[in-house]
Enzyme design. Structure first.
Site, mmCIF file in Angstrom:
data_model
loop_
_atom_site.group_PDB
_atom_site.id
_atom_site.type_symbol
_atom_site.label_atom_id
_atom_site.label_comp_id
_atom_site.label_asym_id
_atom_site.label_seq_id
_atom_site.Cartn_x
_atom_site.Cartn_y
_atom_site.Cartn_z
ATOM 1 N N ARG A 117 0.854 -1.180 0.000
ATOM 2 C CA ARG A 117 0.000 0.000 0.000
ATOM 3 C C ARG A 117 0.900 1.243 0.000
ATOM 4 N NH1 ARG A 117 -2.039 -3.535 3.978
ATOM 5 N NH2 ARG A 117 -4.134 -4.339 3.530
ATOM 6 N N HIS A 230 -4.000 -9.576 3.819
ATOM 7 C CA HIS A 230 -5.439 -9.689 3.995
ATOM 8 C C HIS A 230 -5.789 -10.535 5.214
ATOM 9 C CE1 HIS A 230 -6.203 -8.900 -0.579
ATOM 10 N NE2 HIS A 230 -6.042 -7.785 0.106
#
Length: 257
Positions: A117, A230
Site C-alpha cells: 500500500r 489480507h
C-alpha cells in the site's frame, strides 16, 4: 470533521439550508438522487457513504433530545460490488519506459513488484530492503514480508546512487524530505498520463495489478493473501474473479465456430 463539512455543503446546494427538525424523508430522497448527478457523477457506494453520515448526525441529535427525523427509517442504498481495476504487465512496463525519471521508474516498479500500500511504501527507509526482502507494518499493525524483483533492485540502485540528500527515507522529494502519500500518488498518475493510459491509475491500482498478475501466473491464493496482508481469504478471492473475467474476454475474442 472535513467529511461532514463537505456533506453539509452538498446538502445545502442540493436540498437547501433547512433546520434539522424540518428535514423530511422526501428531503433525504432528493439529496440521495441529487448526489448522483450534482457537479459530477457519484456511484451508489459514494451515495451510501453520504447517507450513512446523515444518519449519524440525526441519530446524535435525537439522542440529545432534539425532534429530528428517525435515522432508522432512512434507507441506505445497497452497495455495489467494488471490482478493482488493474494494469497488465505491458501497461506497467509502458509507464516505466515513458518516463526519464529514475525515481518514477523505481516507485512504479516497487509498487507493482511488492503489492504494498502507498501508506506502507512511504514508511520504508534506505536500509529496509535487503537481498530483495523487506517487511512492512500494515493494517492492524500487522507485520508482513514483501519481496522485490530484479528490475526493482536495478532501479533502486540507480535511484539511490543518484540521490544527493542524506535522508534515511527510501523515497524522497526534490527537497530531500520523506515522500508523502500524495507525492507518490502524483508520481503514479503522471506516469500513467505520459504512457497514454486513459483509465484512472493510482498506487492502489498497481497493488491490484500485482495481485492479478500473481493469480494469472497460477500463484496460490493463500500465499497471495499473506503477501497482501489480507485478514480474510474472501478479500483475496476477488482477484480470481478478475482473472476469470479476463480469460472469458480472451476466449470470446479468439474462439471461433
Amino acid at each position: 470533521i472535513t467529511h461532514y463539512k463537505a456533506a453539509s455543503r452538498l446538502w445545502c446546494e442540493i436540498v437547501g439550508d433547512k433546520n434539522l427538525s424540518d428535514i423530511s424523508l422526501e428531503d433525504v430522497r432528493t439529496f440521495s438522487n441529487g448526489l448522483k448527478t450534482y457537479g459530477r457523477h457519484r456511484g451508489t457506494n459514494t451515495v451510501a457513504y453520504y447517507i450513512k453520515e446523515l444518519r449519524v448526525v440525526l441519530r446524535y441529535w435525537r439522542i440529545r433530545g432534539e425532534k429530528v427525523l428517525d435515522s432508522e427509517i432512512i434507507p441506505i442504498p445497497k452497495r455495489e460490488p467494488n471490482t478493482p481495476s488493474f494494469l497488465s504487465a505491458e501497461e506497467v512496463e509502458l509507464m516505466i519506459k515513458n518516463t526519464d525519471l529514475i525515481r518514477t521508474k523505481f516507485v512504479i516498479s516497487l509498487l507493482y513488484a511488492s503489492g504494498v500500500r502507498v501508506s506502507e511504501l512511504v514508511q520504508l527507509n534506505i536500509d529496509s530492503i535487503k537481498d530483495g526482502i523487506f517487511t512492512v507494518i500494515g493494517k492492524g499493525k500487522k507485520e508482513r514480508i514483501c519481496f522485490v524483483d530484479a528490475r526493482t533492485k536495478k532501479y533502486m540502485e540507480l535511484y539511490l546512487s543518484a540521490r544527493k540528500d542524506r535522508s534515511e527515507a527510501l523515497i524522497t522529494t526534490a527537497e530531500g524530505k520523506r515522500a508523502s502519500k500524495s507525492t507518490i500518488q502524483l508520481v503514479v498518475k503522471n506516469a500513467a498520463d505520459r504512457a497514454g493510459i486513459t483509465k484512472r491509475v493510482s498506487p492502489h491500482t498497481l497493488r491490484h495489478s500485482f495481485a492479478t498478475n500473481f493469480i494469472s501466473n497460477d500463484g496460490n491464493i493463500r500465499h497471495l493473501a499473506v503477501l497482501m496482508g489480507h485478514n480474510s481469504i474472501q478479500t483475496t478471492a476477488q482477484y480470481t474473479h478478475l482473472v476469470n473475467n479476463d480469460l472469458m474476454r480472451e476466449y470470446m475474442a479468439h474462439h471461433s465456430v
